[in-house]
Design a protein around this motif. Structure first.
Motif, short mmCIF file in Angstrom:
data_model
loop_
_atom_site.label_atom_id
_atom_site.label_comp_id
_atom_site.label_asym_id
_atom_site.label_seq_id
_atom_site.Cartn_x
_atom_site.Cartn_y
_atom_site.Cartn_z
N VAL A 70 36.66 45.63 50.28
CA VAL A 70 36.81 44.71 49.14
C VAL A 70 37.72 45.28 48.07
N GLU A 71 37.74 46.60 47.91
CA GLU A 71 38.61 47.19 46.88
C GLU A 71 40.08 46.95 47.21
N ALA A 72 40.41 47.01 48.50
CA ALA A 72 41.79 46.75 48.91
C ALA A 72 42.19 45.31 48.59
N ALA A 73 41.25 44.37 48.75
CA ALA A 73 41.55 42.96 48.48
C ALA A 73 41.78 42.70 46.99
N LEU A 74 41.17 43.52 46.12
CA LEU A 74 41.47 43.43 44.68
C LEU A 74 42.85 44.01 44.39
N ASP A 75 43.14 45.14 45.06
CA ASP A 75 44.36 45.88 44.72
C ASP A 75 45.63 45.29 45.33
N ASP A 76 45.51 44.57 46.47
CA ASP A 76 46.73 44.09 47.13
C ASP A 76 47.07 42.64 46.80
N GLY A 77 46.27 41.99 45.94
CA GLY A 77 46.64 40.65 45.48
C GLY A 77 45.99 39.50 46.23
N ARG A 78 45.25 39.80 47.33
CA ARG A 78 44.62 38.71 48.10
C ARG A 78 43.63 37.91 47.24
N ALA A 79 42.78 38.64 46.50
CA ALA A 79 41.78 37.97 45.66
C ALA A 79 42.47 37.16 44.56
N MET A 80 43.55 37.70 44.01
CA MET A 80 44.30 36.99 42.96
C MET A 80 44.90 35.69 43.50
N ASP A 81 45.41 35.73 44.72
CA ASP A 81 45.98 34.51 45.33
C ASP A 81 44.91 33.42 45.44
N THR A 82 43.70 33.81 45.86
CA THR A 82 42.61 32.83 45.99
C THR A 82 42.20 32.30 44.62
N TRP A 83 42.16 33.17 43.63
CA TRP A 83 41.85 32.75 42.25
C TRP A 83 42.84 31.69 41.77
N ARG A 84 44.12 31.96 41.93
CA ARG A 84 45.16 31.03 41.44
C ARG A 84 45.06 29.69 42.17
N ALA A 85 44.81 29.74 43.48
CA ALA A 85 44.69 28.50 44.26
C ALA A 85 43.48 27.70 43.80
#
Length: 433
Positions: free
Chosen positions: A296-311
């Motif tokens: 999960v830390e990688a998903a915060l750091d590599d932008g995956r979670a941010m992409d889902t947030w914006r969508a």
């Protein structure tokens, strides 16, 4: 000719008043009769006070929860074809965890139907925070919610009126009769909505400490155990983390400023405590949903979670790039000496933000999205005379005096080497299988 009722409310009140147990049929009738208006508010007030004073057995609490679920509709996400998982927090000061958590978990292909509420008193509401984003809307139809879960993976929205309507009526009554803190009623209230929501897995973030709903850790532990049992009894994979709310979470308390901090976390930064709790809850949610060893830390750091947030923000009419509201006035409180910040109490800062306009005293009150408090130091930090300790934000400067009154004595600077407020670890324990 009116139908003959199966029971008499006064008999049931007497039973519970005298420390007796109510049967499954009695509880089912009571919740149904109150929902349709046959049992009066005065009678249900007497019953809730009897429950507050004398408690309920595990079986009674389960029956109460199932009766409240039966009062409305149940959602079913099986058509999505992927596991569902959700989180519920008992709330606190600066608790913005839902905002980065939902997109983080959803980025792993698990559906996150996060039905959230509004704030009342010193604890902020997730929907109030998100409504500071221009255009974002909380009210979605069931069809819109399903579509967003399918296309984006996660949704944060208001619960529909059809979910556990008995709870809505009973909650309003408890709020004005001094029975909010009754553990059987808290547990059945939270779990009736979460089970009716249809999630396959549920993680509970149960707070303790000065800024928590239940300040005593033993009471919080009892609530957590009760809710985990209710979830398991209903076939929902459930666990709970007991987490510390003696010190505000993160560095922001309010609405728009908490959104800013959440976006920092989604960008791989943000305060250490917010990141730690977000990561721990995400791991717990994914594990219960059958996703083991997720990084999960990688998903915060590599932008995956941010992409889902914006969508998700765009899907609900919001603009993730729009500037958030900023308060018209600010008041900075500075350190009066060199030293170490040794104490910072959560509850007074929550009340201070509420008085600035970040919260509401009544359900119908508007919230000022730009109002709140930014903290510039946390316990253990070295400070210098003249350095800002915290900044108050409000649209009306007249609000500053009462907010300052609330936080007076809630923080303390000691000499270097002084003992720092020990709230204990952020995550005290896990409850569940």
């Amino acid at each position: 000719m009116s139908a003959v009722e199966a029971f008499d409310a006064v008999d049931l009140i007497r039973t519970k008043r005298d420390r007796g147990e109510l049967t499954t049929d009695q509880i089912g009738w009571l919740v149904d009769a109150y929902t349709r208006g046959y049992v009066a508010d005065e009678q249900m007030s007497a019953m809730t006070m009897a429950i507050f004073l004398n408690g309920m057995t595990r079986r009674e609490i389960r029956d109460m929860t199932m009766a409240m679920i039966a009062s409305g509709e149940r959602m079913d996400f099986s058509a999505l074809g992927k596991p569902t998982t959700d989180k519920h927090s008992t709330g606190g000061v600066g608790d913005k965890i839902t905002l980065p958590l939902m997109p983080l978990v959803a980025s792993f292909g698990v559906a996150v139907p996060q039905l959230s509420g509004r704030g009342l008193g010193h604890t902020g509401g997730t929907l109030d925070k998100l409504e500071s984003i221009p255009g974002w809307r909380a009210e979605l139809s069931n069809e819109e919610m399903f579509a967003q879960l399918r296309d984006v993976g996660g949704v944060i929205c208001a619960a529909g009126a059809g979910l556990a309507p008995a709870d809505k009526k009973l909650y309003a009554l408890r709020d004005i009769t001094g029975t909010v803190e009754a553990i059987p009623l808290i547990a059945s209230s939270i779990m009736s909505k979460k089970i009716a929501e249809g999630t396959g897995a549920l993680v509970l973030d149960v707070k303790f400490g000065s800024g928590a709903f239940l300040q005593d850790i033993e009471r919080s532990r009892e609530l957590a155990r009760t809710m985990v049992e209710l979830g398991e009894d209903a076939g929902v994979a459930t666990s709970a983390l007991l987490t510390n709310m003696n010190v505000p979470l993160g560095l922001t308390i309010g609405n728009a400023n908490e959104v800013r901090e959440s976006v920092e976390v989604l960008a791989g930064g943000g305060p250490a405590d917010i990141r730690e709790l977000t990561v721990a809850l995400a791991r717990e949610m994914l594990e219960l949903a059958g996703v083991a060893d997720a990084d999960v830390e990688a998903a915060l750091d590599d932008g995956r979670a941010m992409d889902t947030w914006r969508a998700s923000i765009r899907a609900q009419g919001g603009d993730p790039d729009a500037p958030l509201p900023v308060a018209k006035e600010q008041h900075v409180v500075i350190a009066d000496r060199d030293g170490v910040l040794v104490r910072q109490e959560a509850l007074p800062f929550g009340i201070g933000a509420w008085r600035l306009g970040a919260g509401r005293a009544r359900k119908e009150d508007p919230v000022q999205h730009a109002a709140g408090i930014d903290l510039h130091a946390k316990p253990g930090d070295v400070v210098r005379a003249g350095q800002p300790l915290f900044t108050l934000h409000a649209d009306e400067p007249a609000r500053f005096a009462r907010a300052l009154e609330a936080v007076e004595g809630a923080w303390e600077i000691g000499d270097a080497g002084s003992a720092v407020q020990d709230g204990g670890p952020l995550i005290a324990e896990r409850i569940g299988r």
